[in-house]
Scaffold this motif. Structure first.
Motif, mmCIF file in Angstrom:
data_model
loop_
_atom_site.group_PDB
_atom_site.id
_atom_site.type_symbol
_atom_site.label_atom_id
_atom_site.label_comp_id
_atom_site.label_asym_id
_atom_site.label_seq_id
_atom_site.Cartn_x
_atom_site.Cartn_y
_atom_site.Cartn_z
ATOM 1 N N ALA A 1 0.816 -1.212 0.000
ATOM 2 C CA ALA A 1 0.000 0.000 0.000
ATOM 3 C C ALA A 1 0.852 1.266 0.000
ATOM 4 O O ALA A 1 0.433 2.306 -0.520
ATOM 5 N N MET A 2 2.027 1.186 0.553
ATOM 6 C CA MET A 2 2.898 2.377 0.622
ATOM 7 C C MET A 2 3.362 2.840 -0.757
ATOM 8 O O MET A 2 3.890 3.939 -0.916
ATOM 9 N N ALA A 3 3.143 1.992 -1.782
ATOM 10 C CA ALA A 3 3.552 2.364 -3.137
ATOM 11 C C ALA A 3 2.492 3.176 -3.866
ATOM 12 O O ALA A 3 2.724 3.616 -4.996
ATOM 13 N N ILE A 4 1.343 3.410 -3.236
ATOM 14 C CA ILE A 4 0.236 4.093 -3.891
ATOM 15 C C ILE A 4 0.318 5.604 -3.608
ATOM 16 O O ILE A 4 0.215 6.020 -2.450
ATOM 17 N N PRO A 5 0.471 6.444 -4.622
ATOM 18 C CA PRO A 5 0.605 7.891 -4.407
ATOM 19 C C PRO A 5 -0.557 8.503 -3.615
ATOM 20 O O PRO A 5 -0.337 9.346 -2.746
ATOM 21 N N LYS A 6 -1.790 8.104 -3.923
ATOM 22 C CA LYS A 6 -2.942 8.683 -3.222
ATOM 23 C C LYS A 6 -2.906 8.363 -1.734
ATOM 24 O O LYS A 6 -3.288 9.189 -0.906
ATOM 25 N N GLY A 7 -2.431 7.177 -1.392
ATOM 26 C CA GLY A 7 -2.293 6.823 0.013
ATOM 27 C C GLY A 7 -1.297 7.724 0.711
ATOM 28 O O GLY A 7 -1.498 8.138 1.855
ATOM 29 N N LYS A 8 -0.216 8.057 0.019
ATOM 30 C CA LYS A 8 0.782 8.951 0.599
ATOM 31 C C LYS A 8 0.211 10.355 0.786
ATOM 32 O O LYS A 8 0.470 11.028 1.784
ATOM 33 N N ILE A 9 -0.598 10.792 -0.197
ATOM 34 C CA ILE A 9 -1.221 12.117 -0.100
ATOM 35 C C ILE A 9 -2.113 12.203 1.132
ATOM 36 O O ILE A 9 -2.114 13.208 1.854
ATOM 37 N N GLU A 10 -2.881 11.126 1.388
ATOM 38 C CA GLU A 10 -3.831 11.129 2.495
ATOM 39 C C GLU A 10 -3.217 10.624 3.795
ATOM 40 O O GLU A 10 -3.889 10.571 4.824
ATOM 41 N N GLY A 11 -1.953 10.242 3.749
ATOM 42 C CA GLY A 11 -1.257 9.849 4.965
ATOM 43 C C GLY A 11 -1.648 8.487 5.501
ATOM 44 O O GLY A 11 -1.485 8.211 6.694
ATOM 45 N N VAL A 12 -2.168 7.610 4.629
ATOM 46 C CA VAL A 12 -2.533 6.260 5.040
ATOM 47 C C VAL A 12 -1.800 5.289 4.118
ATOM 48 O O VAL A 12 -2.256 4.992 3.015
ATOM 49 N N THR A 13 -0.662 4.800 4.568
ATOM 50 C CA THR A 13 0.190 3.978 3.703
ATOM 51 C C THR A 13 0.341 2.544 4.201
ATOM 52 O O THR A 13 1.063 1.758 3.591
ATOM 53 N N ASP A 14 -0.302 2.209 5.304
ATOM 54 C CA ASP A 14 -0.248 0.833 5.794
ATOM 55 C C ASP A 14 -1.057 -0.077 4.882
ATOM 56 O O ASP A 14 -2.074 0.337 4.315
ATOM 57 N N GLY A 15 -0.619 -1.330 4.771
ATOM 58 C CA GLY A 15 -1.449 -2.298 4.088
ATOM 59 C C GLY A 15 -0.782 -3.072 2.982
ATOM 60 O O GLY A 15 0.390 -2.832 2.636
ATOM 61 N N LEU A 16 -1.543 -3.995 2.415
ATOM 62 C CA LEU A 16 -1.057 -4.900 1.387
ATOM 63 C C LEU A 16 -2.220 -5.296 0.484
ATOM 64 O O LEU A 16 -3.338 -5.534 0.961
ATOM 65 N N LEU A 17 -1.980 -5.356 -0.822
ATOM 66 C CA LEU A 17 -3.002 -5.748 -1.798
ATOM 67 C C LEU A 17 -2.549 -7.036 -2.479
ATOM 68 O O LEU A 17 -1.380 -7.162 -2.876
ATOM 69 N N LYS A 18 -3.464 -8.007 -2.614
ATOM 70 C CA LYS A 18 -3.124 -9.284 -3.248
ATOM 71 C C LYS A 18 -4.261 -9.722 -4.165
ATOM 72 O O LYS A 18 -5.432 -9.468 -3.882
ATOM 73 N N THR A 19 -3.905 -10.393 -5.248
ATOM 74 C CA THR A 19 -4.922 -10.938 -6.136
ATOM 75 C C THR A 19 -4.517 -12.333 -6.596
ATOM 76 O O THR A 19 -3.318 -12.669 -6.627
ATOM 77 N N VAL A 20 -5.522 -13.135 -6.953
ATOM 78 C CA VAL A 20 -5.314 -14.508 -7.404
ATOM 79 C C VAL A 20 -5.972 -14.662 -8.772
ATOM 80 O O VAL A 20 -7.142 -14.283 -8.953
ATOM 81 N N VAL A 21 -5.240 -15.224 -9.729
ATOM 82 C CA VAL A 21 -5.708 -15.342 -11.110
ATOM 83 C C VAL A 21 -5.596 -16.800 -11.567
ATOM 84 O O VAL A 21 -4.642 -17.504 -11.220
ATOM 85 N N ASP A 22 -6.569 -17.255 -12.335
ATOM 86 C CA ASP A 22 -6.525 -18.581 -12.948
ATOM 87 C C ASP A 22 -5.458 -18.567 -14.043
ATOM 88 O O ASP A 22 -5.572 -17.838 -15.035
ATOM 89 N N ALA A 23 -4.421 -19.385 -13.870
ATOM 90 C CA ALA A 23 -3.300 -19.381 -14.820
ATOM 91 C C ALA A 23 -3.706 -19.863 -16.205
ATOM 92 O O ALA A 23 -3.063 -19.507 -17.201
ATOM 93 N N LYS A 24 -4.756 -20.642 -16.297
ATOM 94 C CA LYS A 24 -5.170 -21.184 -17.584
ATOM 95 C C LYS A 24 -6.075 -20.238 -18.377
ATOM 96 O O LYS A 24 -6.012 -20.194 -19.607
#
Length: 457
Positions: free
Chosen positions: A378-401
């Motif tokens: 989350a700390m890599a998101i510019p808007k989060g830095k602007i609003e001062g909330v940079t904690d967190g983690l985003l994850k996604t799962v995709v069907d490889a086929k």
């Protein structure tokens, strides 16, 4: 005995929406609600709206930068007053919206079945009976109170409902249960300035969530000062010296936690007590929820159930969709069923909020999928830095086929808004590249989906 086209027991989201719809069709509707403090249902009065109003107040508190305890306590009391004013206004609006209609009669009292067509309404010892061609059960859910020694006698034990009425900020809050409700309240009261301890028998937080995400949630909350006592059994609750004490046992032996307030948050159960369902031929399942088929019809041919009382996910938007299913099956062409709800996003309003739709990586693998994953801090998101909330983690799962999105978990600022975009993409059966290459406005949190899905490999 007065007869109605429809009798609705419970003034919740599904019931009130159905009442308005039927009134618009010119049908005579009776709407029964046992408490004048519950017009509009759980969400408006004791659930989503009041709790999120208080969560919003914690953000205001942070901006005020109040350092001394007295100032924080005063702000908390003001926040409770503001919450009460909002709820009172919404409750009144919901009541007038239906009570003002010529074809809707609101009955104050407790509804119970006499037969499958007749409902008794009891109010302060007086009883009247009404008849309905069709009857809809919308009585919601209620807090589960565990069988703990001393819990009923303690003057310091609260539910999520009663705690939000407390005008004095508890200096020490103990939360029994590390589920979603417990964590929301722990996060919120920690932000207000309470010293918070969370007790649970589980060995980790959020066992249904991605383990890495759950560990990040724990770390974030611990950084706020929240103490977790996991793998701990509560032996007894007792009062002394104007405090509540929670006695626990666990790997570290016995311990006692001093509390100004003790929140019971181990979950909610369908609210069926007193409905006398047997008289109507309405059966319940093994968990005590009203048993329904895929169109929400009960075991009685003229009775349906909607919302929390039928079990399953306890979200306001599920209750609203229950209305749609009933509208289409009872009064329409019968196209919709609960089986159409294959994509359901949800959010947990800790700070930052956790939002998820679909499967975790572990769940997908267990179901036999070959998966690819993507991850973004989350700390890599510019808007989060602007609003001062940079904690967190985003994850996604995709069907490889197929490159279809199987699931996504967002622990970050405004994730409760972002997750709806992902849910829409999954519902539309888009490949992950759809969000990877989507044009989003800048700077926004949602544009982080470009980077999240761009990291899939």
């Amino acid at each position: 005995m007065k007869k109605y086209d429809a009798v609705i027991i419970g003034f919740g989201k599904g019931g009130k929406t159905l009442a308005g719809f039927l009134a618009g069709k010119g049908q005579n509707v009776a709407l029964i609600e046992k408490s004048d403090k519950m017009y509009g249902g759980t969400c408006i009065n004791v659930g989503c709206i009041p709790s999120k109003k208080l969560v919003d107040s914690t953000k205001v508190l942070k901006n005020k930068r109040l350092d001394n305890v007295e100032a924080k306590e005063k702000f908390y009391a003001e926040s409770i007053d503001n919450k009460n004013a909002l709820i009172g206004a919404l409750r009144g609006k919901n009541y007038e919206m239906l009570a003002s209609k010529d074809t809707v009669t609101v009955y104050d009292g407790t509804g119970s079945f006499v037969s499958k067509n007749v409902v008794n309404v009891e109010n302060n010892g007086e009883n009247i009976q009404i008849e309905g061609e069709k009857i809809f059960i919308n009585t919601g859910s209620t807090t589960i109170i565990p069988d703990i020694k001393g819990i009923s006698e303690s003057k310091h034990v609260y539910t999520s409902t009663s705690l939000m009425e407390l005008k004095e900020l508890p200096k020490k809050l103990t939360v029994i249960g590390a589920g979603y409700i417990g964590l929301e309240f722990a996060s919120m009261y920690s932000e207000f300035g309470s010293e918070v301890t969370v007790i649970d028998m589980a060995d980790r937080l959020m066992p249904r969530e991605d383990e890495e995400i759950a560990e990040r949630v724990k770390a974030i909350l611990e950084a706020k000062g929240i103490k977790f006592l996991l793998k701990s059994k509560i032996e007894e609750i007792s009062d002394r010296n104007d405090k509540g004490y929670v006695k626990i046992s666990g790997e570290m032996g016995e311990n006692e936690v001093e509390s100004d307030a003790i929140l019971v948050a181990i979950g909610r159960k369908p609210n069926t007590d007193g409905l006398n369902l047997e008289a109507a031929g309405v059966k319940t399942d093994e968990r005590g929820a009203v048993a329904v088929d895929e169109t929400l019809k009960t075991t009685a041919d003229n009775i349906w159930a909607m919302g929390d009382v039928k079990g399953g996910l306890q979200f306001t938007y599920i209750s609203l969709d229950d209305f749609r299913i009933i509208r289409d099956n009872v009064y329409g062409n019968g196209n919709r069923t609960v089986n159409d709800r294959n994509v359901i996003p949800y959010s947990v309003f800790i700070n930052p909020p956790l939002s998820r739709v679909g499967m975790t990586e572990k769940e997908a693998i267990e179901k036999g999928y070959e998966v690819k994953t993507g991850k973004l801090e989350a700390m890599a998101i510019p808007k989060g830095k602007i609003e001062g909330v940079t904690d967190g983690l985003l994850k996604t799962v995709v069907d490889a086929k197929t490159d279809k999105i199987l699931g996504c978990t967002l622990l970050c600022n405004t994730s409760h808004e972002m997750i709806n975009v992902v849910a829409a993409a999954i519902k539309a059966e888009q490949k992950y590249t759809f969000l990877r290459d989507m044009l989003f406005t800048h700077p926004t949190m949602t544009e982080a989906l470009n980077d999240l899905f761009g990291s899939v490999k």
